[in-house]
Design a protein around this motif. Structure first.
Motif, mmCIF file in Angstrom:
data_model
loop_
_atom_site.group_PDB
_atom_site.id
_atom_site.type_symbol
_atom_site.label_atom_id
_atom_site.label_comp_id
_atom_site.label_asym_id
_atom_site.label_seq_id
_atom_site.Cartn_x
_atom_site.Cartn_y
_atom_site.Cartn_z
ATOM 1 N N ASP A 17 0.842 -1.197 0.000
ATOM 2 C CA ASP A 17 0.000 0.000 0.000
ATOM 3 C C ASP A 17 0.879 1.250 0.000
ATOM 4 O O ASP A 17 1.768 1.401 0.842
ATOM 5 C CB ASP A 17 -0.902 0.016 1.231
ATOM 6 C CG ASP A 17 -1.947 -1.089 1.192
ATOM 7 O OD1 ASP A 17 -2.195 -1.623 0.095
ATOM 8 O OD2 ASP A 17 -2.500 -1.422 2.263
ATOM 9 N N LEU A 18 0.620 2.137 -0.946
ATOM 10 C CA LEU A 18 1.306 3.417 -0.961
ATOM 11 C C LEU A 18 0.522 4.457 -0.168
ATOM 12 O O LEU A 18 1.094 5.286 0.541
ATOM 13 C CB LEU A 18 1.490 3.899 -2.404
ATOM 14 C CG LEU A 18 2.203 5.242 -2.576
ATOM 15 C CD1 LEU A 18 3.677 5.115 -2.182
ATOM 16 C CD2 LEU A 18 2.099 5.732 -4.026
ATOM 17 N N LEU A 19 -0.821 4.391 -0.264
ATOM 18 C CA LEU A 19 -1.694 5.364 0.389
ATOM 19 C C LEU A 19 -2.837 4.621 1.067
ATOM 20 O O LEU A 19 -3.440 3.729 0.479
ATOM 21 C CB LEU A 19 -2.254 6.349 -0.643
ATOM 22 C CG LEU A 19 -3.177 7.452 -0.137
ATOM 23 C CD1 LEU A 19 -2.373 8.504 0.625
ATOM 24 C CD2 LEU A 19 -3.920 8.108 -1.296
ATOM 25 N N THR A 20 -3.112 5.012 2.309
ATOM 26 C CA THR A 20 -4.220 4.429 3.058
ATOM 27 C C THR A 20 -5.073 5.559 3.620
ATOM 28 O O THR A 20 -4.567 6.433 4.326
ATOM 29 C CB THR A 20 -3.720 3.539 4.209
ATOM 30 O OG1 THR A 20 -2.880 2.511 3.674
ATOM 31 C CG2 THR A 20 -4.892 2.890 4.934
ATOM 32 N N VAL A 21 -6.356 5.542 3.295
ATOM 33 C CA VAL A 21 -7.297 6.567 3.755
ATOM 34 C C VAL A 21 -8.324 5.893 4.652
ATOM 35 O O VAL A 21 -8.941 4.900 4.268
ATOM 36 C CB VAL A 21 -7.983 7.253 2.562
ATOM 37 C CG1 VAL A 21 -9.025 8.251 3.048
ATOM 38 C CG2 VAL A 21 -6.955 7.938 1.675
ATOM 39 N N THR A 22 -8.519 6.448 5.844
ATOM 40 C CA THR A 22 -9.430 5.855 6.824
ATOM 41 C C THR A 22 -10.358 6.922 7.386
ATOM 42 O O THR A 22 -9.890 7.919 7.956
ATOM 43 C CB THR A 22 -8.652 5.202 7.979
ATOM 44 O OG1 THR A 22 -7.677 4.296 7.451
ATOM 45 C CG2 THR A 22 -9.588 4.451 8.908
ATOM 46 N N GLY A 23 -11.661 6.738 7.221
ATOM 47 C CA GLY A 23 -12.653 7.635 7.816
ATOM 48 C C GLY A 23 -12.485 9.087 7.431
ATOM 49 O O GLY A 23 -12.730 9.984 8.249
ATOM 50 N N LEU A 24 -12.110 9.364 6.196
ATOM 51 C CA LEU A 24 -11.821 10.735 5.773
ATOM 52 C C LEU A 24 -13.104 11.567 5.706
ATOM 53 O O LEU A 24 -14.092 11.159 5.087
ATOM 54 C CB LEU A 24 -11.129 10.729 4.415
ATOM 55 C CG LEU A 24 -10.556 12.060 3.922
ATOM 56 C CD1 LEU A 24 -9.489 12.567 4.882
ATOM 57 C CD2 LEU A 24 -9.987 11.908 2.521
#
Length: 358
Positions: A17-24
C-alpha cells in the motif's frame, strides 16, 4: 476515442500500500449572522475508506458534487481534513503543517482539471515547469533549463517551447505542460483531477495514452478522478464509486463493469453512450427519478434511497456498511445486484450448513 488497455492484475494487487485513507471527512461550515456562527455544514466528504497500491490506478467516479474532487484535494493536502487519517508510505500526513508537507510535495503531486486557468499566463513554459525545482531547492544535473527541456520532451512537447507562453498553445498542449510540471520532481503519487474533461475527444485519447505510458515508464501511482466511465474503464485497475460524499462501491475494473452490485453504479453504467446501435437498443436504460439531495442535509441511512428503485424500509433507517461480497469487490447496499448468494454476510452461515443440492 481510441485508447490502449491497461494490464492490471495480480502483480498490482500484491503490491504494498502506498496510500491508506481511513474515515476521511471534510465538512465546510456555513456561517450566518454578525458573529458568524456555524448554522450548518456542507458534508462534501463524509467517511471515506480506501487504499491505493503502489503502481496502480484507482479511479474515483460519480456525479458532480459527490465529493471526488474534494477527496483529491484532501489527499494532496491542499485542503485540511475535518476528521480521518491519510497515511502515505506509512506516515500519517493528515494534519502536517505547510512546512512539514513541503518535502512531501516531491512525492505527491496533482494534475488540475482546467489547463487554461492552472497555468500562469505571465510566465513562460520554462518558468512554469521549472518552478518545482526552485521551490524545493533542487539543482538538477546540467541545470534547470536542461531538466525542464527533458521533461517537456518526455510529455511530447518540443524542448524549444521553453521560452513560449501558455496562450501560444492549444488545450491539449497546455495540459501536457501541466503534466510536465507535475513530473518535474519525479513524484510517487499523482492525483489527476479530471485531466481530460476540458479537452476535445480526439485529444483526450492522446492525453490518456500519455498518462499510461508515463505510468509504465516512471512507475507512477494514480488516483484518477473522472465522471466519464468510458475513459475510466481504460485507465483504471480499480474503481471507487462515490455518491453524496460516501463510497458506495469499490472493485476491480473487470468486476465493476462486468457485474456492478450497487443500484447507483448500475444506473451510471446504463448512461454510458454505446456506439453500436444494436447493443444500444438491447440494454435497459435506467433513468433516476428526482435530483441529487443537498449535501447540507443528506438523507438518513442509505443516502441513495430517495432515488433507488430497490429501496425498502431498512434503507431509510440503517446505513449499509461497505462489505466485501465478492473477491476484491466491496459494496454498501442492503439489496445489492449481481451478488453471489454464498458471499452475502446474512446467509453465509446458512449456506455453509446446508447440504449441496443434488
Amino acid at each position: 476515442m481510441t485508447v490502449t488497455e491497461t494490464t492490471g492484475g495480480t502483480a498490482k494487487a500484491d503490491a504494498p500500500d502506498l496510500l491508506t485513507v481511513t474515515g476521511l471527512v471534510r465538512h465546510f461550515p456555513i456561517r450566518k449572522g454578525l458573529l458568524q456562527r456555524e448554522v450548518a455544514a456542507v458534508q462534501a466528504v463524509d467517511g471515506v475508506d480506501f487504499t491505493v497500491k503502489r503502481g496502480e490506478t484507482l479511479s474515483l467516479v460519480g456525479e458532480s458534487g459527490c465529493g471526488k474532487s474534494t477527496t483529491g484535494r484532501l489527499l494532496t493536502r491542499l485542503d485540511e481534513p475535518t476528521a480521518g487519517r491519510i497515511v502515505f508510505e506509512g506516515r500519517d500526513i493528515t494534519h502536517l503543517s505547510d512546512g512539514q508537507m513541503r518535502p512531501l510535495r516531491r512525492d505527491i503531486q496533482m494534475i488540475f482539471q482546467d489547463p487554461y486557468s492552472s497555468l500562469n499566463p505571465r510566465h513562460t513554459v520554462g518558468k512554469i515547469v521549472g518552478a518545482p525545482y526552485r521551490l524545493q531547492g533542487v539543482n538538477p544535473e546540467g541545470g534547470v533549463k536542461k531538466a525542464v527541456q527533458a521533461v517537456l520532451e518526455l510529455v511530447g512537447l518540443n524542448p524549444e517551447h521553453y521560452n513560449r507562453y501558455p496562450h501560444e498553445f492549444s488545450g491539449g498542449q497546455r495540459q501536457r505542460i501541466g503534466i510536465a510540471r507535475t513530473l518535474a520532481l519525479k513524484p510517487k503519487l499523482i492525483v489527476a483531477d479530471e485531466p481530460v474533461s476540458a479537452l476535445d475527444v480526439s485529444i483526450q485519447a492522446q492525453v490518456v495514452n500519455l498518462l499510461e505510458d508515463l505510468q509504465e515508464e516512471l512507475d507512477l501511482t494514480y488516483v484518477f478522478i473522472a465522471h466519464d466511465l468510458s475513459v475510466v474503464r481504460h485507465v483504471s485497475d480499480r474503481v471507487a464509486v462515490m455518491y453524496l460524499g460516501k463510497i458506495v462501491e469499490i472493485a476491480d475494473r473487470e468486476g465493476l463493469y462486468g457485474a456492478p452490485m450497487h443500484p447507483y453504479t448500475t444506473a451510471l453504467m446504463s448512461a454510458v453512450p454505446v456506439p453500436d446501435t444494436k447493443r444500444r437498443t438491447q440494454r435497459d436504460r435506467i433513468r433516476l427519478q428526482g435530483d441529487v439531495p443537498s449535501p447540507i442535509n443528506p438523507p438518513p441511512a442509505c443516502r441513495f434511497h430517495t432515488r433507488c428503485w430497490k429501496a425498502q424500509d431498512i434503507c431509510k433507517t440503517q446505513e449499509p456498511p461497505l462489505l466485501e461480497l465478492a473477491p476484491r469487490h466491496q459494496v454498501a447496499c442492503h439489496f445489492p445486484e449481481n451478488a453471489p448468494t454464498q458471499t452475502q454476510p446474512q446467509t453465509q452461515t446458512q449456506t455453509q450448513t446446508q447440504p449441496p443440492t443434488p
